[in-house]
Design a protein around this motif. Structure first.
Motif, PDB file in Angstrom:
ATOM      1  N   ILE A   1      15.632 -34.089 -93.450  1.00 22.62           N
ATOM      2  CA  ILE A   1      16.555 -33.029 -93.022  1.00 22.62           C
ATOM      3  C   ILE A   1      17.612 -33.591 -92.075  1.00 22.62           C
ATOM      4  CG2 ILE A   1      16.719 -30.877 -91.720  1.00 22.62           C
ATOM      5  CD1 ILE A   1      13.833 -30.272 -92.761  1.00 22.62           C
ATOM      6  N   ILE A   2      17.171 -34.401 -91.094  1.00 21.02           N
ATOM      7  CA  ILE A   2      18.125 -34.986 -90.137  1.00 21.02           C
ATOM      8  C   ILE A   2      19.105 -35.906 -90.856  1.00 21.02           C
ATOM      9  CG2 ILE A   2      18.331 -36.518 -88.136  1.00 21.02           C
ATOM     10  CD1 ILE A   2      15.633 -35.410 -87.172  1.00 21.02           C
ATOM     11  N   ALA A   3      18.598 -36.722 -91.797  1.00 26.10           N
ATOM     12  CA  ALA A   3      19.471 -37.630 -92.551  1.00 26.10           C
ATOM     13  C   ALA A   3      20.502 -36.849 -93.362  1.00 26.10           C
ATOM     14  CB  ALA A   3      18.625 -38.517 -93.463  1.00 26.10           C
ATOM     15  N   SER A   4      20.084 -35.735 -93.949  1.00 28.60           N
ATOM     16  CA  SER A   4      21.024 -34.915 -94.728  1.00 28.60           C
ATOM     17  C   SER A   4      22.133 -34.371 -93.842  1.00 28.60           C
ATOM     18  CB  SER A   4      20.276 -33.757 -95.394  1.00 28.60           C
ATOM     19  OG  SER A   4      19.319 -34.241 -96.305  1.00 28.60           O
ATOM     20  N   GLU A   5      21.750 -33.906 -92.644  1.00 28.85           N
ATOM     21  CA  GLU A   5      22.748 -33.371 -91.723  1.00 28.85           C
ATOM     22  C   GLU A   5      23.730 -34.447 -91.274  1.00 28.85           C
ATOM     23  OE1 GLU A   5      23.232 -30.267 -90.733  1.00 28.85           O
ATOM     24  OE2 GLU A   5      21.559 -29.439 -91.881  1.00 28.85           O
ATOM     25  N   LEU A   6      23.243 -35.690 -91.204  1.00 30.81           N
ATOM     26  CA  LEU A   6      24.094 -36.799 -90.752  1.00 30.81           C
ATOM     27  C   LEU A   6      24.739 -37.547 -91.919  1.00 30.81           C
ATOM     28  CD1 LEU A   6      21.778 -38.249 -87.943  1.00 30.81           C
ATOM     29  CD2 LEU A   6      23.761 -36.766 -87.665  1.00 30.81           C
ATOM     30  N   HIS A   7      24.554 -37.019 -93.147  1.00 32.66           N
ATOM     31  CA  HIS A   7      25.129 -37.623 -94.359  1.00 32.66           C
ATOM     32  C   HIS A   7      24.645 -39.061 -94.549  1.00 32.66           C
ATOM     33  CE1 HIS A   7      27.681 -34.099 -94.552  1.00 32.66           C
ATOM     34  NE2 HIS A   7      28.099 -34.340 -93.315  1.00 32.66           N
ATOM     35  N   MET A   8      23.342 -39.270 -94.323  1.00 32.57           N
ATOM     36  CA  MET A   8      22.721 -40.575 -94.556  1.00 32.57           C
ATOM     37  C   MET A   8      21.819 -40.488 -95.779  1.00 32.57           C
ATOM     38  SD  MET A   8      21.825 -41.736 -90.657  1.00 32.57           S
ATOM     39  CE  MET A   8      20.919 -43.157 -91.268  1.00 32.57           C
ATOM     40  N   ASN A   9      21.221 -41.628 -96.155  1.00 31.38           N
ATOM     41  CA  ASN A   9      20.396 -41.687 -97.360  1.00 31.38           C
ATOM     42  C   ASN A   9      19.135 -40.841 -97.182  1.00 31.38           C
ATOM     43  OD1 ASN A   9      18.472 -42.612 -99.412  1.00 31.38           O
ATOM     44  ND2 ASN A   9      20.025 -44.166 -99.849  1.00 31.38           N
ATOM     45  N   TYR A  10      19.037 -39.784 -97.954  1.00 32.34           N
ATOM     46  CA  TYR A  10      17.943 -38.809 -97.839  1.00 32.34           C
ATOM     47  C   TYR A  10      16.612 -39.428 -98.252  1.00 32.34           C
ATOM     48  CZ  TYR A  10      15.316 -34.539 -99.024  1.00 32.34           C
ATOM     49  OH  TYR A  10      14.371 -33.561 -99.123  1.00 32.34           O
ATOM     50  N   GLN A  11      16.578 -40.125 -99.399  1.00 32.16           N
ATOM     51  CA  GLN A  11      15.332 -40.658 -99.949  1.00 32.16           C
ATOM     52  C   GLN A  11      14.753 -41.765 -99.071  1.00 32.16           C
ATOM     53  OE1 GLN A  11      14.379 -38.134-102.085  1.00 32.16           O
ATOM     54  NE2 GLN A  11      13.376 -39.834-103.138  1.00 32.16           N
ATOM     55  N   ILE A  12      15.621 -42.664 -98.607  1.00 37.41           N
ATOM     56  CA  ILE A  12      15.133 -43.761 -97.758  1.00 37.41           C
ATOM     57  C   ILE A  12      14.551 -43.207 -96.458  1.00 37.41           C
ATOM     58  CG2 ILE A  12      15.912 -45.695 -96.319  1.00 37.41           C
ATOM     59  CD1 ILE A  12      17.693 -46.585 -98.572  1.00 37.41           C
ATOM     60  N   SER A  13      15.185 -42.192 -95.903  1.00 34.57           N
ATOM     61  CA  SER A  13      14.695 -41.592 -94.654  1.00 34.57           C
ATOM     62  C   SER A  13      13.330 -40.944 -94.872  1.00 34.57           C
ATOM     63  CB  SER A  13      15.694 -40.556 -94.139  1.00 34.57           C
ATOM     64  OG  SER A  13      16.938 -41.153 -93.867  1.00 34.57           O
ATOM     65  N   ARG A  14      13.175 -40.217 -95.981  1.00 36.25           N
ATOM     66  CA  ARG A  14      11.876 -39.582 -96.266  1.00 36.25           C
ATOM     67  C   ARG A  14      10.798 -40.640 -96.525  1.00 36.25           C
ATOM     68  NH1 ARG A  14      11.728 -34.141 -98.206  1.00 36.25           N
ATOM     69  NH2 ARG A  14      10.399 -34.688 -99.970  1.00 36.25           N
ATOM     70  N   ARG A  15      11.158 -41.704 -97.221  1.00 38.82           N
ATOM     71  CA  ARG A  15      10.193 -42.773 -97.513  1.00 38.82           C
ATOM     72  C   ARG A  15       9.743 -43.445 -96.209  1.00 38.82           C
ATOM     73  NH1 ARG A  15       9.468 -45.327-102.564  1.00 38.82           N
ATOM     74  NH2 ARG A  15       8.391 -47.339-102.464  1.00 38.82           N
ATOM     75  N   ALA A  16      10.715 -43.729 -95.327  1.00 35.80           N
ATOM     76  CA  ALA A  16      10.378 -44.345 -94.034  1.00 35.80           C
ATOM     77  C   ALA A  16       9.511 -43.404 -93.200  1.00 35.80           C
ATOM     78  CB  ALA A  16      11.655 -44.698 -93.279  1.00 35.80           C
ATOM     79  N   GLY A  17       9.795 -42.097 -93.263  1.00 37.90           N
ATOM     80  CA  GLY A  17       8.992 -41.129 -92.514  1.00 37.90           C
ATOM     81  C   GLY A  17       7.551 -41.096 -92.977  1.00 37.90           C
ATOM     82  N   LEU A  18       7.331 -41.147 -94.299  1.00 37.69           N
ATOM     83  CA  LEU A  18       5.963 -41.134 -94.822  1.00 37.69           C
ATOM     84  C   LEU A  18       5.208 -42.402 -94.438  1.00 37.69           C
ATOM     85  CD1 LEU A  18       3.803 -39.765 -96.646  1.00 37.69           C
ATOM     86  CD2 LEU A  18       4.745 -41.101 -98.540  1.00 37.69           C
ATOM     87  N   LEU A  19       5.902 -43.543 -94.445  1.00 37.13           N
ATOM     88  CA  LEU A  19       5.233 -44.833 -94.234  1.00 37.13           C
ATOM     89  C   LEU A  19       5.230 -45.284 -92.774  1.00 37.13           C
ATOM     90  CD1 LEU A  19       6.733 -46.745 -97.299  1.00 37.13           C
ATOM     91  CD2 LEU A  19       4.464 -45.701 -97.129  1.00 37.13           C
ATOM     92  N   HIS A  20       5.788 -44.474 -91.861  1.00 41.25           N
ATOM     93  CA  HIS A  20       5.956 -44.976 -90.489  1.00 41.25           C
ATOM     94  C   HIS A  20       4.619 -45.260 -89.798  1.00 41.25           C
ATOM     95  CE1 HIS A  20       4.931 -40.927 -89.124  1.00 41.25           C
ATOM     96  NE2 HIS A  20       4.886 -41.388 -87.885  1.00 41.25           N
ATOM     97  N   ASP A  21       3.546 -44.539 -90.154  1.00 42.80           N
ATOM     98  CA  ASP A  21       2.225 -44.765 -89.544  1.00 42.80           C
ATOM     99  C   ASP A  21       1.250 -45.426 -90.513  1.00 42.80           C
ATOM    100  OD1 ASP A  21       2.551 -44.027 -86.943  1.00 42.80           O
ATOM    101  OD2 ASP A  21       1.848 -41.965 -87.185  1.00 42.80           O
TER     102      ASP A  21
END
Length: 515
Positions: free
Chosen positions: A344-364
């Motif tokens: 959601i934050i990446a979308s608001e900032l016009h950044m790569n949506y998929q990469i942000s979600r992937r990094a969020g899932l794998l961060h821990d």
């Protein structure tokens, strides 16, 4: 005859003698009486005289006192009048002094003002003289310029004048932009939190398995406890069988072992044949089912987020997070929430949506094996992703989300912020404030219990302990040993999630005085 005469004469003599004696005493008595009366009369006269003298003296004293009071009143009245006159004189003198001081001060101010004016006039004259000379030289120079050179000179002057105004405008726009960015960031975070609502579970170290009846408890224990010993040895859990009706409890800090033990016990109860060899057989089947369940949970999470292809081993690690908790928060649920927030934050900032979600899932992802590997889970996770050839931007975001490496790229900040939002929501984590404060105090107490330690502080929510030692008591060569000893004591005395970094600092200071 003669004898009678003699006797008579003797009698007469005796009578005369007695009469003389009696007369003497009578006369003496009368004299004394007269003297006593005279003395009394004299005493009375004396008393009367004394009383009269006392009355006269009192009258004289009274008159003297009245006269003294009168004189005193006259003197007081005179003094009072004099005092009033003196006060009036003093008041007039003070007023005159104040008036004189004000006049002097006004004169001083006027003199200073005149001096300042004279100084300003002098400076203005000098400035005018310089300006006149400058313009004179400028006119002489311009007189020798061509039209193009004069135009260029004019433009340069205008540019210099506009630079100041332009700088002010830029500063105003920067301030406005910062305010707008701050407001926009708040809106983005609020939107992300509102659009992301993920459930969470409480951490538990026990699992209750229902039984069809209490007779099964005896069969689970087995002859001389052989069955329960085999079960606990294989599953590496503790099986608690007590007076609780139709239920047994499996206890273990490892959720995966606890789940495998639960599956094994349920299969044994359904099968009915409970003995060591059957326990081993069904335990292996439960392990296989658990592997499939872990893979299924990982695939479900990736499918839910629509993240595309991912190596099977990495999917299993994602599935393992389903059975891992941190401060009562399920790590897989937390990772899903961070993934949604980051997207959601990446979308608001016009950044790569998929990469942000992937990094969020794998961060821990490092928490899937952090109990088997030394080091912070963020760095462990980065190593795992690097091994599977993951995107370098994602690897750096995972490594930096707990500041183990510096934040550099926008994705790093998005993942760090999303992780903080998910972890800080009220009710997500079940560690009470009292427990948290107690753990922080215990960390600092353990660190300061060593000789030579001056003070210690627990930082980063208890993830780091910074220890300051006395430089005159401890040498630099001893610092690694001290850090190791403190870390070991923390391991032995405190229960905590993840790992705690112990940093020992020794500072030497020298002073000198210039006199």
């Amino acid at each position: 005859m003669n004898l009678s005469l003699i006797a008579y004469e003797i009698l007469v003599i005796l009578v005369f003698f007695l009469g003389g004696v009696i007369g003497f005493y009578i006369r003496r008595y009368i004299s004394e009486s007269k003297i006593g009366g005279a003395e009394k009369e004299a005493q009375k006269i004396k008393e009367l005289a004394s009383q009269e003298a006392e009355l006269k003296s009192k009258e004289i004293i009274s008159k003297a006192r009245e006269e003294a009071v009168k004189i005193k009143n006259d003197v007081d009245r005179e003094l009072k009048n004099r005092k009033v006159e003196i006060q009036k004189l003093e008041t007039r003198l003070l007023q005159r002094e104040e008036s004189i001081e004000k006049k002097i001060e006004a004169v001083d101010k006027r003199e200073r003002a005149i001096f300042q004016k004279e100084e300003e006039i002098r400076k203005m004259r000098e400035a005018l003289a310089r300006q006149y000379e400058k313009h004179k030289q400028e006119l002489l120079r311009i007189a020798n310029l061509s039209e193009e050179e004069a135009r260029r000179e004019l433009f340069n002057k205008l540019e210099d004048e506009l630079k100041v105004d332009l700088s002010k405008k830029i500063k105003e726009y920067e301030d406005r932009l910062i305010e707008i960015e701050k407001q926009k960031a708040q809106e983005i975070i609020a939107t992300a939190v509102q659009r992301s609502a993920v459930d969470f579970v409480s951490e538990s170290t026990i699992t209750v398995v229902p039984l069809p009846n209490d007779e099964v408890k005896g069969r689970i224990i087995g002859r001389e406890g052989r069955n329960i010993r085999t079960f606990e040895s294989l599953t590496e859990t503790e099986l608690i069988i007590d007076d609780t009706p139709e239920a047994v409890v499996i206890s273990s800090f490892d959720p995966i072992r606890r789940e495998v033990a639960k599956l094994t016990l349920e299969k044994l109860i359904v099968d009915g044949r409970i003995h060591p060899s059957r326990i081993e057989e069904l335990y292996e089947k439960a392990k296989e089912e658990m592997e499939e369940k872990i893979l299924e949970e990982g695939e479900k999470a990736i499918s839910e987020l629509n993240l595309g292809d991912m190596p099977k081993e990495l999917i299993k690690l994602v599935g393992k997070l389903k059975f891992r908790t941190s401060f009562g928060q399920n790590v897989l649920q937390h990772s899903l929430e961070v993934s949604n927030l980051a997207g959601i934050i990446a979308s608001e900032l016009h950044m790569n949506y998929q990469i942000s979600r992937r990094a969020g899932l794998l961060h821990d992802i490092g928490k899937a094996i952090d109990k088997e590997t030394e080091g912070p889970h963020a760095l462990i996770g980065a190593d795992i992703l690097r091994k599977f050839g993951e995107n370098e931007e994602i690897i750096h975001a995972v490594a930096s989300h707990h500041y183990d490496v510096p934040l550099e790229k926008p994705l790093d900040y998005i993942i760090q912020a999303s992780d903080a939002i998910s972890a800080s929501r009220p009710g997500v984590r079940n560690e009470s404030i009292e427990q948290y404060i107690k753990r922080i105090e215990e960390l600092e107490k353990i660190a300061t219990s060593f000789d030579g330690v001056e003070k210690a502080y627990a930082l980063q929510a208890g993830r780091e302990v910074r220890v300051f030692v006395k430089p005159d008591s401890i040498d630099d060569a001893v610092l690694p040993k001290l850090a190791f000893d403190i870390a070991k004591k923390i391991e032995n005395e405190i229960v905590y999630p993840g790992q705690i970094k112990v940093l020992v600092v020794r500072e030497s200071k020298a002073f000198g005085y210039a006199k």
